[in-house]
Scaffold this active site. Sequence first.
Site, PDB file in Angstrom:
ATOM      1  N   CYS A   1      -4.313  -1.635  -1.853  1.00 23.06           N
ATOM      2  CA  CYS A   1      -4.476  -0.201  -2.091  1.00 23.06           C
ATOM      3  C   CYS A   1      -5.431  -0.054  -3.272  1.00 23.06           C
ATOM      4  O   CYS A   1      -5.155  -0.597  -4.357  1.00 23.06           O
ATOM      5  CB  CYS A   1      -3.116   0.410  -2.433  1.00 23.06           C
ATOM      6  SG  CYS A   1      -3.205   2.122  -2.996  1.00 23.06           S
TER       7      CYS A   1
ATOM      8  N   ASP B   1       0.879  -1.175   0.000  1.00 24.71           N
ATOM      9  CA  ASP B   1       0.000   0.000   0.000  1.00 24.71           C
ATOM     10  C   ASP B   1       0.914   1.222   0.000  1.00 24.71           C
ATOM     11  O   ASP B   1       2.133   1.108   0.192  1.00 24.71           O
ATOM     12  CB  ASP B   1      -0.875  -0.009   1.266  1.00 24.71           C
ATOM     13  CG  ASP B   1      -1.797   1.207   1.344  1.00 24.71           C
ATOM     14  OD1 ASP B   1      -2.337   1.619   0.297  1.00 24.71           O
ATOM     15  OD2 ASP B   1      -1.969   1.767   2.450  1.00 24.71           O
ATOM     16  N   SER B   2       0.305   2.398  -0.149  1.00 23.47           N
ATOM     17  CA  SER B   2       1.097   3.618  -0.041  1.00 23.47           C
ATOM     18  C   SER B   2       1.550   3.849   1.405  1.00 23.47           C
ATOM     19  O   SER B   2       2.548   4.518   1.642  1.00 23.47           O
ATOM     20  CB  SER B   2       0.262   4.815  -0.498  1.00 23.47           C
ATOM     21  OG  SER B   2      -0.891   4.935   0.319  1.00 23.47           O
TER      22      SER B   2
ATOM     23  N   CYS C   1     -11.017   2.912  -0.233  1.00 28.96           N
ATOM     24  CA  CYS C   1      -9.609   3.192   0.050  1.00 28.96           C
ATOM     25  C   CYS C   1      -9.285   2.409   1.310  1.00 28.96           C
ATOM     26  O   CYS C   1     -10.044   2.480   2.293  1.00 28.96           O
ATOM     27  CB  CYS C   1      -9.403   4.691   0.284  1.00 28.96           C
ATOM     28  SG  CYS C   1      -7.772   5.108   0.943  1.00 28.96           S
TER      29      CYS C   1
ATOM     30  N   GLU D   1      -3.035   9.478   8.199  1.00 29.14           N
ATOM     31  CA  GLU D   1      -1.600   9.228   8.403  1.00 29.14           C
ATOM     32  C   GLU D   1      -0.961  10.345   9.244  1.00 29.14           C
ATOM     33  O   GLU D   1       0.237  10.300   9.512  1.00 29.14           O
ATOM     34  CB  GLU D   1      -0.875   9.113   7.051  1.00 29.14           C
ATOM     35  CG  GLU D   1      -1.280   7.896   6.234  1.00 29.14           C
ATOM     36  CD  GLU D   1      -0.253   6.762   6.260  1.00 29.14           C
ATOM     37  OE1 GLU D   1       0.831   6.930   6.836  1.00 29.14           O
ATOM     38  OE2 GLU D   1      -0.573   5.699   5.691  1.00 29.14           O
TER      39      GLU D   1
ATOM     40  N   HIS E   1      -7.360   2.843   3.605  1.00 28.40           N
ATOM     41  CA  HIS E   1      -7.168   3.635   4.829  1.00 28.40           C
ATOM     42  C   HIS E   1      -8.501   3.885   5.570  1.00 28.40           C
ATOM     43  O   HIS E   1      -8.489   4.091   6.782  1.00 28.40           O
ATOM     44  CB  HIS E   1      -6.575   5.008   4.504  1.00 28.40           C
ATOM     45  CG  HIS E   1      -5.093   5.002   4.311  1.00 28.40           C
ATOM     46  ND1 HIS E   1      -4.486   4.521   3.183  1.00 28.40           N
ATOM     47  CD2 HIS E   1      -4.085   5.440   5.121  1.00 28.40           C
ATOM     48  CE1 HIS E   1      -3.177   4.664   3.286  1.00 28.40           C
ATOM     49  NE2 HIS E   1      -2.905   5.215   4.453  1.00 28.40           N
TER      50      HIS E   1
HETATM   51  N1  DGL Z   1      -4.725   3.066   0.800  1.00 30.71           N
HETATM   52  C1  DGL Z   1      -4.632   3.754  -0.471  1.00 30.71           C
HETATM   53  C2  DGL Z   1      -5.866   3.417  -1.286  1.00 30.71           C
HETATM   54  O1  DGL Z   1      -6.460   2.421  -0.967  1.00 30.71           O
HETATM   55  C3  DGL Z   1      -4.409   5.204  -0.158  1.00 30.71           C
HETATM   56  C4  DGL Z   1      -4.047   6.015  -1.325  1.00 30.71           C
HETATM   57  C5  DGL Z   1      -3.257   7.244  -0.970  1.00 30.71           C
HETATM   58  O2  DGL Z   1      -2.119   7.110  -0.548  1.00 30.71           O
HETATM   59  O3  DGL Z   1      -3.782   8.339  -1.236  1.00 30.71           O
HETATM   60  O4  DGL Z   1      -6.247   4.065  -2.234  1.00 30.71           O
END
Ligand code: DGL
Length: 273
Positions: free
Chosen positions: A73, A10-11, A184, A152, A186
Site C-alpha cells: 500500500c 493493504d487497505s 497506489c 472497490e 489499486h
Molecule cells: N492501495 C492503497 C495505496 O496504495 C489504497 C489507499 C486507500 O485505501 O485509499 O495507497
Amino acid sequence: MDERPIGVFDSGVGGLTVLHECLVTLPHEDFVYLGDGARLPYGPRPLGELRRFAREIGLFLEAQGVKLVVVACNSATAAALPELQTELRVPVVGVIAPEAHAAVQATRNRRIGLLATQATVSSGRYEELVRALDAGADVLSVACPRLVPLIEGDDPFAEETAAAVREYAAPLKEAGVDTVILGCTHYPLIRPILQRVFGREVTLVFSAEETAREVAETLARKQIENDPAREGAYRFLTTGDVDGFRAMGRRFLQLPIENVEHVEIATLEAAAA
Ligand code: DGL
C-alpha cells in the site's frame, strides 16, 4: 529452509496486485494477506493515523509468525515505512522506492507524473526519492481521492471511473509528462482505462514486479527461503466484509479464493498494545 509465511497488507484489494507478482516470483512460499477493509480508504486519512494502522497490522502479522512484511500500500508505505522497519524484528519491504527508481529510468523528458492518494501526495515521498536519483527531474503530483472507492465499488470499470481518470490525467497530459507513476496499488487494477486515457506514448510505472523481486532478493540474502520444490499456500484475512473481499479478490486476482477469515480491529489494536 524457513517455513514461515510472508505477510502482505493493504487497505483493501489493491495489494493483491503486489501479491500476484509475489506468487509468480515465489510460488513455493506461503503468504498471509490482510486487507483492512473496515478502515478503507486510507488515502484521505492523516499520516499519523496511517502510521498507527500500519504499526498495528505489522505487529499483528509478526505475531502470526511471518518472516517478512510487504507493505503493499503506497499510502501506508509513505506514512510508516521507516517506523515499521525500526519497530519490527522481521524485514519490511515497501512499494514506493522501486517505483521512483523505475520512473527515473523510464522518463526521456524528465517530466514525471504521479497519480496517488491524498496521503501519498502530501507525504512528498516520491518527489524526495526522484530528486535523490535525478535532481533535474520534475514530479507533478495529482491526488485522486475518487479512484479507490470506485475500484472497490460495485462497478469498477464503469464510465464514472473513466471520467474520474480523465479528470485526474488532464493536468499531467497538459504538462507533457512522458511517464506516470501509478502510486497506489489499486490503480493497476484499472490499468487498461489508464493506458487508454494517456495513450501509448506515456509509460505507466507501477511497482508490483519490482517489489516481488526485492522480496525474493531479501529472502535469499537472509537465507530465509522456503523449499523451492514445494507449492505455496495462501491465507486471506480482512477486517471488512468477508464475502465482498472474496468476490473482489477472485475477480481481480483470478485466483479461487475459498476461505477469507475475518479479523476484528480490536485484535489488531491488541497486537500493538
Ligand atoms: N492501495 C492503497 C495505496 O496504495 C489504497 C489507499 C486507500 O485505501 O485509499 O495507497
